[in-house]
Design a protein around this motif. Sequence first.
Motif, PDB file in Angstrom:
ATOM      1  N   GLU A  72       0.828  -1.209   0.000  1.00 41.95           N
ATOM      2  CA  GLU A  72       0.000   0.000   0.000  1.00 41.95           C
ATOM      3  C   GLU A  72       0.863   1.261   0.000  1.00 41.95           C
ATOM      4  OE1 GLU A  72      -2.664  -0.307   3.316  1.00 41.95           O
ATOM      5  OE2 GLU A  72      -3.720  -2.018   2.449  1.00 41.95           O
ATOM      6  N   GLU A  73       1.906   1.259   0.816  1.00 38.49           N
ATOM      7  CA  GLU A  73       2.789   2.424   0.891  1.00 38.49           C
ATOM      8  C   GLU A  73       3.552   2.628  -0.412  1.00 38.49           C
ATOM      9  OE1 GLU A  73       5.203   2.306   4.421  1.00 38.49           O
ATOM     10  OE2 GLU A  73       3.452   2.069   5.723  1.00 38.49           O
ATOM     11  N   ILE A  74       3.954   1.542  -1.062  1.00 37.73           N
ATOM     12  CA  ILE A  74       4.644   1.663  -2.353  1.00 37.73           C
ATOM     13  C   ILE A  74       3.707   2.274  -3.383  1.00 37.73           C
ATOM     14  CG2 ILE A  74       5.581   0.326  -4.285  1.00 37.73           C
ATOM     15  CD1 ILE A  74       6.854  -1.549  -2.191  1.00 37.73           C
ATOM     16  N   ARG A  77       3.303   5.910  -2.620  1.00 32.20           N
ATOM     17  CA  ARG A  77       4.516   6.637  -2.993  1.00 32.20           C
ATOM     18  C   ARG A  77       4.575   6.873  -4.504  1.00 32.20           C
ATOM     19  NH1 ARG A  77      10.710   4.569  -2.734  1.00 32.20           N
ATOM     20  NH2 ARG A  77      11.632   6.420  -3.631  1.00 32.20           N
ATOM     21  N   VAL A  78       4.275   5.828  -5.272  1.00 32.43           N
ATOM     22  CA  VAL A  78       4.280   5.959  -6.733  1.00 32.43           C
ATOM     23  C   VAL A  78       3.249   6.985  -7.166  1.00 32.43           C
ATOM     24  CG1 VAL A  78       3.753   4.739  -8.887  1.00 32.43           C
ATOM     25  CG2 VAL A  78       5.211   3.660  -7.173  1.00 32.43           C
ATOM     26  N   ASP A  79       2.077   6.954  -6.559  1.00 33.59           N
ATOM     27  CA  ASP A  79       1.026   7.919  -6.892  1.00 33.59           C
ATOM     28  C   ASP A  79       1.475   9.342  -6.559  1.00 33.59           C
ATOM     29  OD1 ASP A  79      -1.622   8.616  -7.752  1.00 33.59           O
ATOM     30  OD2 ASP A  79      -2.134   8.915  -5.625  1.00 33.59           O
ATOM     31  N   ILE A  80       2.094   9.528  -5.398  1.00 36.12           N
ATOM     32  CA  ILE A  80       2.573  10.857  -5.002  1.00 36.12           C
ATOM     33  C   ILE A  80       3.701  11.318  -5.931  1.00 36.12           C
ATOM     34  CG2 ILE A  80       3.800  12.107  -3.175  1.00 36.12           C
ATOM     35  CD1 ILE A  80       2.111  10.486  -1.162  1.00 36.12           C
ATOM     36  N   GLU A  81       4.595  10.400  -6.312  1.00 39.50           N
ATOM     37  CA  GLU A  81       5.666  10.773  -7.250  1.00 39.50           C
ATOM     38  C   GLU A  81       5.083  11.208  -8.593  1.00 39.50           C
ATOM     39  OE1 GLU A  81       8.146   7.278  -7.278  1.00 39.50           O
ATOM     40  OE2 GLU A  81       9.370   7.994  -5.601  1.00 39.50           O
ATOM     41  N   HIS A  82       4.045  10.525  -9.063  1.00 38.07           N
ATOM     42  CA  HIS A  82       3.389  10.931 -10.310  1.00 38.07           C
ATOM     43  C   HIS A  82       2.731  12.303 -10.159  1.00 38.07           C
ATOM     44  CE1 HIS A  82       3.288   6.500 -11.589  1.00 38.07           C
ATOM     45  NE2 HIS A  82       4.120   7.131 -12.397  1.00 38.07           N
ATOM     46  N   GLN A  83       2.088  12.515  -9.024  1.00 37.51           N
ATOM     47  CA  GLN A  83       1.472  13.828  -8.778  1.00 37.51           C
ATOM     48  C   GLN A  83       2.539  14.922  -8.761  1.00 37.51           C
ATOM     49  OE1 GLN A  83      -0.867  13.760  -5.184  1.00 37.51           O
ATOM     50  NE2 GLN A  83      -2.233  12.163  -5.956  1.00 37.51           N
ATOM     51  N   LEU A  84       3.667  14.641  -8.121  1.00 33.02           N
ATOM     52  CA  LEU A  84       4.758  15.607  -8.055  1.00 33.02           C
ATOM     53  C   LEU A  84       5.284  15.915  -9.458  1.00 33.02           C
ATOM     54  CD1 LEU A  84       6.797  17.303  -6.451  1.00 33.02           C
ATOM     55  CD2 LEU A  84       8.201  15.236  -6.257  1.00 33.02           C
ATOM     56  N   GLN A  85       5.488  14.857 -10.244  1.00 32.37           N
ATOM     57  CA  GLN A  85       5.974  15.045 -11.609  1.00 32.37           C
ATOM     58  C   GLN A  85       4.982  15.875 -12.417  1.00 32.37           C
ATOM     59  OE1 GLN A  85       8.949  14.198 -12.721  1.00 32.37           O
ATOM     60  NE2 GLN A  85       8.504  15.083 -14.733  1.00 32.37           N
TER      61      GLN A  85
END
Length: 104
Positions: A72-74, A77-85
């Motif tokens: 779930e955390e991974i 994290r991937v979702d947040i990294e995509h949002q950041l990008q």
Amino acid sequence: MYLFLRYDDTSKKLNTCEENLQLAETKLCHSEKILEKTIRDKRKMEGDVDVLEKENYALKEAVETSKCSLEEEILLRVDIEHQLQSTKEEMNFKQQMFNKDLPS
């Protein structure tokens, strides 16, 4: 005299048999004590095995729970990294538009 010698020989054999019997009884008693101790140790170890099996089950459950949480955390994290990008790209685009609109 013959009977006396025969009696003496039989008496010696009887004494030898009695000594052997006493020795065998001593060994038997010792073996029974060892067996009793072994049975007590076995019972104790069986109790220890039960405790360890319960601990093992609990640890396996904890590992599975941790794996699920990690997954779930991974994903988060991937979702947040995509949002950041996406946010960075949007900011760069707006920066370019702003710089374009400025009079030179």
